[in-house]
Write a protein that holds these residues in place. Structure first.
Motif, PDB file in Angstrom:
ATOM      1  N   PHE A  96       0.852  -1.186   0.000  1.00  0.00           N
ATOM      2  CA  PHE A  96       0.000   0.000   0.000  1.00  0.00           C
ATOM      3  C   PHE A  96       0.892   1.243   0.000  1.00  0.00           C
ATOM      4  CE2 PHE A  96      -2.873  -3.271   1.314  1.00  0.00           C
ATOM      5  CZ  PHE A  96      -4.113  -2.877   0.823  1.00  0.00           C
ATOM      6  N   HIS A 122      -4.229   2.531  -4.858  1.00  0.00           N
ATOM      7  CA  HIS A 122      -5.368   1.719  -4.432  1.00  0.00           C
ATOM      8  C   HIS A 122      -6.668   2.529  -4.420  1.00  0.00           C
ATOM      9  CE1 HIS A 122      -2.172  -0.987  -2.982  1.00  0.00           C
ATOM     10  NE2 HIS A 122      -3.093  -1.938  -3.073  1.00  0.00           N
ATOM     11  N   LEU A 140      -7.503  -7.726  -1.327  1.00  0.00           N
ATOM     12  CA  LEU A 140      -6.304  -6.897  -1.360  1.00  0.00           C
ATOM     13  C   LEU A 140      -5.249  -7.529  -0.464  1.00  0.00           C
ATOM     14  CD1 LEU A 140      -7.909  -3.336  -1.040  1.00  0.00           C
ATOM     15  CD2 LEU A 140      -7.173  -4.494  -3.136  1.00  0.00           C
ATOM     16  N   THR A 170      -6.606   3.475   2.937  1.00  0.00           N
ATOM     17  CA  THR A 170      -7.418   2.658   2.031  1.00  0.00           C
ATOM     18  C   THR A 170      -8.566   2.004   2.793  1.00  0.00           C
ATOM     19  OG1 THR A 170      -5.418   2.208   0.729  1.00  0.00           O
ATOM     20  CG2 THR A 170      -7.337   0.829   0.293  1.00  0.00           C
TER      21      THR A 170
END
Length: 359
Positions: A194, A200, A221, A231
């Protein structure tokens, strides 16, 4: 007759879970040649994760220097001492580890093979624009591009006759990544840290539009990183808690891919993403943003979309989810394209490169 054993010093800044780290771990773990001895130097600290597990399982000779953040003159001296003791015939650097090897290599007339994992144009500043340019010009650092796009950038950015770039793609271990009969748990999957460049946010916003038409759609994910909390917050704000599953770092990536229908990559920038190759090896159709070099990987085996175009990404995700026949057709094209990236082929190319530039 005695045959010389060529000693190769391979350098990584860290063993964090990232594309470059996974690529090098796969490369050195599959290197089995009695005439080539590899020692892997990690400038950072030892960490327990799937990369170090792979290195240990393969019996790779590893040395950790324990550096934390920032450039360290003390670590530089420790590294140079280690190189004096090992006396490599060639050095193979990755990312910022190059800076710790330049002085020793120049002094001892040892060539450096430097794999470039991301866009050349993104690397600015004195070190890259002056020091690295000088090293390329004097030909004691040989740049290796992992994609046709990066190879083109090298020739565009460094216009002098002595530049001698090489092109070797990232590898995928086809013995570990292949299609298996698994129940499809997820409609879409993404594997990656990430980080802002992975974007994302684009994927989540596009998936929100997918769920408006397919309320039961599932997205997996896998990964960790600095942007994970943000996120997760976005997923909650869009009411997707029941549709998006955060899996953290996954050891069995192959198993996850085989439980998924479609692989989606939403990055702004990539070099040559190993996760895309692994998805292809597991016979997944792929949808990816057209980052630099994507067109060299994804042709008839996937779908390219514009960077930061939420509507286009959502439209292609919905279209592929609803069209099983198209998914199967893309998978058939994957099978004709993946062999060139096999670890066996890439190991042989690096072996020839090591021998070519050994002192």
């Amino acid at each position: 007759m005695n045959t010389k054993v060529n000693k190769i010093a391979v350098f990584l800044p860290t063993v964090d879970i990232g594309g470059a780290e996974r690529m090098i771990a796969t490369l050195v773990s599959n290197f089995n040649d009695k005439n080539v001895k590899i020692r892997l130097y990690i400038i950072g600290q030892f960490k327990e994760n799937q990369i170090t597990e792979q290195l240990i399982a393969a019996g790779v000779d590893c040395v950790y220097f324990g550096k934390t953040k920032g450039f360290s003159l003390k670590i530089l001296k420790v590294i140079e001492k280690a190189l004096n003791e090992y006396q490599p015939d060639v050095i193979h650097t990755n990312m910022s580890s190059l800076y710790y090897c330049l002085r020793w290599a120049r002094k001892n007339k040892v060539n450096i093979i430097h794999t470039i994992h991301t866009s050349v144009k993104r690397k600015k500043g004195f070190i890259n624009e002056t020091l690295i340019k000088y090293a390329y010009k004097k030909s004691y650092v040989v740049p290796v591009a992992i994609s046709d796009y990066i190879y083109g950038e090298l020739n565009e950015c460094y216009k002098f006759k002595t530049l001698n770039p090489e092109l070797i793609y990232n590898p995928v271990d086809l013995s570990k990544f292949s299609q298996k009969k698994e129940k499809k748990v997820y409609d879409f999957v993404n594997v990656g840290r990430f980080h802002p460049v992975k974007n994302h946010e684009l994927l989540i916003k596009a998936f929100k539009l997918v769920c408006e038409k397919h309320p039961e759609a599932k997205l997996a994910l896998a990964g960790e990183g600095e942007r994970k909390p943000a996120t997760e917050t976005l997923v909650k704000e869009l009411g997707l808690e029941n549709n998006v599953e955060f899996l953290g770092n996954v050891n069995d990536i192959c198993g996850l891919l085989n439980k998924s229908k479609i692989y989606v990559l939403s990055s702004n920038v990539e070099g040559f993403p190993i996760t895309l190759l692994e998805a292809m090896a597991c016979k997944l159709p792929v949808i990816t943003t057209n980052f630099g070099g994507a067109e060299g990987i994804v042709k008839e085996n996937g779908i390219l979309v514009n960077i930061n175009d939420v509507d286009e990404l959502a439209r292609e995700m919905i279209g592929l989810l609803e069209n099983e026949q198209k998914r199967n057709r893309l998978v058939e094209n994957v099978e004709n394209n993946i062999e060139q990236y096999s670890i066996k082929n890439i190991v042989e190319k690096y072996k020839q490169l090591y021998l070519k530039y050994s002192k």
